[in-house]
Design a protein around this motif. Structure first.
Motif, mmCIF file in Angstrom:
data_model
loop_
_atom_site.group_PDB
_atom_site.id
_atom_site.type_symbol
_atom_site.label_atom_id
_atom_site.label_comp_id
_atom_site.label_asym_id
_atom_site.label_seq_id
_atom_site.Cartn_x
_atom_site.Cartn_y
_atom_site.Cartn_z
ATOM 1 N N ARG A 285 -33.117 -41.478 -29.272
ATOM 2 C CA ARG A 285 -31.874 -41.645 -28.533
ATOM 3 C C ARG A 285 -32.091 -41.871 -27.046
ATOM 4 O O ARG A 285 -31.174 -42.305 -26.341
ATOM 5 C CB ARG A 285 -30.974 -40.421 -28.738
ATOM 6 C CG ARG A 285 -30.397 -40.296 -30.136
ATOM 7 C CD ARG A 285 -29.799 -38.935 -30.397
ATOM 8 N NE ARG A 285 -30.831 -37.889 -30.470
ATOM 9 C CZ ARG A 285 -30.602 -36.641 -30.840
ATOM 10 N NH1 ARG A 285 -29.367 -36.261 -31.164
ATOM 11 N NH2 ARG A 285 -31.592 -35.754 -30.895
ATOM 12 N N TRP A 372 -24.761 -42.447 -32.583
ATOM 13 C CA TRP A 372 -25.428 -43.375 -31.661
ATOM 14 C C TRP A 372 -26.048 -44.565 -32.374
ATOM 15 O O TRP A 372 -26.723 -45.386 -31.760
ATOM 16 C CB TRP A 372 -26.493 -42.636 -30.861
ATOM 17 C CG TRP A 372 -25.927 -41.622 -29.909
ATOM 18 C CD1 TRP A 372 -25.952 -40.267 -30.042
ATOM 19 C CD2 TRP A 372 -25.224 -41.887 -28.695
ATOM 20 N NE1 TRP A 372 -25.315 -39.670 -28.976
ATOM 21 C CE2 TRP A 372 -24.858 -40.632 -28.137
ATOM 22 C CE3 TRP A 372 -24.875 -43.055 -28.013
ATOM 23 C CZ2 TRP A 372 -24.154 -40.514 -26.935
ATOM 24 C CZ3 TRP A 372 -24.172 -42.944 -26.810
ATOM 25 C CH2 TRP A 372 -23.824 -41.690 -26.283
ATOM 26 N N VAL A 374 -28.537 -44.774 -34.562
ATOM 27 C CA VAL A 374 -29.992 -44.765 -34.671
ATOM 28 C C VAL A 374 -30.368 -45.120 -36.102
ATOM 29 O O VAL A 374 -29.789 -44.585 -37.048
ATOM 30 C CB VAL A 374 -30.558 -43.370 -34.298
ATOM 31 C CG1 VAL A 374 -32.061 -43.303 -34.552
ATOM 32 C CG2 VAL A 374 -30.242 -43.053 -32.843
#
Length: 484
Positions: A285, A372, A374
Motif C-alpha cells: 500500500r 485500496w 491491492v
C-alpha cells in the motif's frame, strides 16, 4: 431551527449541483418556496456538510493527519509541533451549527409529516448520524454540549460529562437500530450514504456501538463487553459493500474537500514514520499512500515536526499518493476494515463476537487491501508476513489498524491515544516532533483539542465549568477513556 439566508442559499445551491451528478439521488425542490425544506434535503445537507468539515485541509490534514503522524508539512510546520490553528478548531466545532442542526430539524419537521409511515426510519437514520458526530466531538474535546445542544431556545448550553454521553449514545444507537424497519418507507432521496437502505443503516448503527464501546473498554469493561456482544449479535458491517462512504465526485462542488483537481498540492508530504515502517514491512500500500519524490524518484518521508518551512520539501520528500488526492476520494465514516480490527480486539479481550482474534485481524488487513485495490496475490503475501500474535496483541492489531486507517486522521489519532501501541517488537513507532513541541503541556502528542475561542466569547461560564471538570482546558489533559 431558524434558517439564515446563507443556509437557504447553500441548501439550494447544494441541491442544484448534486442533482446534476448521477452518483447522487435526485431531489425535487420548489425554488419559490425556500421555507419548505424537506427531510431529504436536510439529510443530504447534513451528510455533505459533516464530511466537508471533517475532511477539509485544516481539520483532517493539519490536525488529524499530523496527530496520527501520517503526514508532515512543507509550510505551517508549527501544526505538527502542536500549535493549534483556531480555524481548524472552529471548523470542527461548526458541526453543531451545521449538520447537527439539520438532523435535529428533520425530527422537528417529522412531528407534522404528511408521510407518517416514513417517520420512524427517517428519525432513526438522523439519530444515527447525530451519534457519529457527537462521539467525534466528545473524542476531540471531552465534555461537550449534548443534552441541551442545538435547541433554538437554549443559547448557552451546558456541557455534559463525556462518560455519560457515551453511555447515552449507545442507548440511542440501540434504540435507533431497533426502530429501523425494512418493510416501511425511508428516505426516497437525499441519502447518499445508503440510499435509504435501512438494513445497511442498522449495520452502521451497530458498528458505531462497537467503536464507541471499544473506546471505553479500559475504563468500563463490563459495559463495553455487553454493548459489543449485543451489537455483533444484531449485525455489524462485515463486507466492503456495506461501508459508510460519502461518494464525492469528480465535479465541483461535490469533490473531496482537498484534491488536486486543477492544481498541484504541495502543502503536505508523508512522514518518515509512515514510510520507514511500511517499507520495513514491504507493504504494497505504500506506493498508493505516497508517490516518489521529485528529486530522488524514490519514496522518502520527512521527519515529523522537523521545524522547517520550505517549498522545496515538496520535491525533496514524497507527497501523498495520486489516489488520496483524487477529487472522487470518499469521505470515510467507517469501513469494514475498521470493524474487523475492532472485532479482533474484542476477541483478544475475551468477548464473544463469533470468531477468533486472528481471523478478524487477517480480515481487517484483507478488507483494507481490497479498499485500496491491492492485487490478491500481493495482499495474501503481505498478510502471511505479518502474523497475528496473542502476546502483545495491542501492538500487533494497533500497528496494522493504524496503517489501514490512513486518511482517517481524527479517528486514527483517537486510536493512537487509546491503544498506546508500539511496533510489535516493543520498540517505539511514533516520535516526538524533532524540533520539539510548541505546547508546554504536550511532549509526544495532544490528548485533546482546547475548547474553541468562540465558546469563550459566547458560552464562557459553561465552557469554564467543563474545563474545570475535565482537569483543565489544555491539550495535555487526558480524556476520560484514557485514564487507566
Amino acid at each position: 431551527m431558524k434558517y439564515s439566508i446563507y443556509n437557504i442559499l447553500f441548501l439550494f445551491a447544494l441541491t442544484a449541483s448534486i442533482c446534476s451528478c448521477k452518483k447522487f439521488d435526485e431531489l425535487n425542490t420548489d425554488p419559490v418556496k425556500p421555507a419548505d425544506t424537506s427531510p431529504e434535503q436536510l439529510l443530504l445537507s447534513a451528510e455533505k456538510s459533516a464530511m466537508d468539515a471533517l475532511y477539509n485541509s485544516i481539520v483532517n490534514n493539519r490536525v488529524g493527519m499530523h496527530y496520527a503522524q501520517y503526514w508532515s508539512a512543507t509550510d505551517k510546520e508549527e501544526g505538527s509541533r502542536y500549535q493549534l490553528d483556531e480555524g481548524s478548531n472552529s471548523t470542527l466545532w461548526s458541526l453543531y451549527n451545521g449538520p447537527l442542526e439539520d438532523l435535529k430539524e428533520i425530527e422537528r419537521l417529522n412531528e407534522t409529516s404528511s408521510f407518517p409511515e416514513s417517520v420512524p426510519n427517517q428519525n432513526a437514520i438522523a439519530g444515527i448520524l447525530q451519534a457519529w458526530i457527537i462521539q467525534t466531538l466528545a473524542d476531540t474535546y471531552g465534555n461537550i454540549p449534548y443534552s441541551q445542544a442545538v435547541k433554538p431556545d437554549v443559547l448557552m448550553p451546558p456541557y455534559d460529562d463525556a462518560a455519560t454521553i457515551y453511555l447515552d449514545l449507545i442507548k440511542q444507537l440501540n434504540n435507533n437500530q431497533a426502530a429501523l424497519d425494512a418493510a416501511a418507507p425511508s428516505y426516497s432521496s437525499g441519502d447518499v450514504l445508503y440510499k435509504g437502505d435501512v438494513t445497511k443503516w442498522k449495520k452502521l448503527a451497530n458498528s458505531l456501538i462497537v467503536r464507541i464501546a471499544m473506546r471505553m473498554s479500559e475504563v468500563k469493561p463490563a459495559e463495553a463487553k455487553t454493548a459489543i456482544e449485543m451489537a455483533v449479535k444484531n449485525g455489524v458491517i462485515t463486507d466492503n459493500t456495506d461501508e459508510a462512504l460519502f461518494p464525492y465526485t469528480g465535479e465541483a462542488p461535490n469533490t473531496y474537500p482537498y484534491n488536486e483537481l486543477g492544481r498541484e498540492l504541495t502543502e503536505f508530504v508523508v512522514s518518515e514514520t509512515l514510510v520507514n515502517y511500511m517499507e520495513g514491512l514491504k507493504d504494497p500500500r505504500l506506493e498508493i499512500y505516497a508517490r516518489p519524490a521529485t528529486n530522488s524518484k524514490t519514496i522518502i518521508g520527512k521527519p515529523y515536526g522537523l521545524g522547517t518551512n520550505s517549498a522545496s520539501d515538496a520535491q525533496k520528500y514524497s507527497t501523498p499518493g495520486v489516489r488520496v488526492y483524487a477529487p472522487d476520494f470518499p469521505g470515510i465514516l467507517i469501513t469494514s476494515s475498521e470493524v474487523q480490527f475492532l472485532l479482533a480486539e474484542a476477541a483478544a479481550r475475551g468477548m464473544n463476537v463469533g470468531g477468533t482474534a486472528e481471523v478478524f485481524y487477517k480480515a481487517g488487513i484483507k478488507a483494507n487491501m481490497d479498499f485500496w485495490k491491492v492485487p490478491e496475490a500481493a495482499a495474501t503475501t503481505y498478510i502471511n508476513s505479518v502474523p497475528y500474535k496473542s502476546s502483545g496483541w495491542k501492538n500487533v492489531i494497533g500497528t496494522q489498524k493504524w496503517i489501514a486507517m490512513y486518511m482517517q486522521g481524527l479517528q486514527s489519532w483517537y486510536e493512537r491515544l487509546r491503544l498506546q501501541f508500539t511496533k510489535p517488537d516493543g520498540t517505539p513507532l511514533f516520535i516526538a516532533p524533532v524540533a520539539g513541541s510548541l505546547d508546554p503541556n504536550v511532549t509526544m502528542v495532544p490528548n485533546r483539542l482546547t475548547y474553541p475561542v468562540v465558546e469563550t466569547n459566547t458560552n464562557a461560564r459553561n465552557k469554564d465549568a467543563a474545563a474545570a471538570a475535565i482537569g483543565g482546558d489544555t491539550k495535555g489533559t487526558k480524556l476520560w477513556w484514557q485514564k487507566f
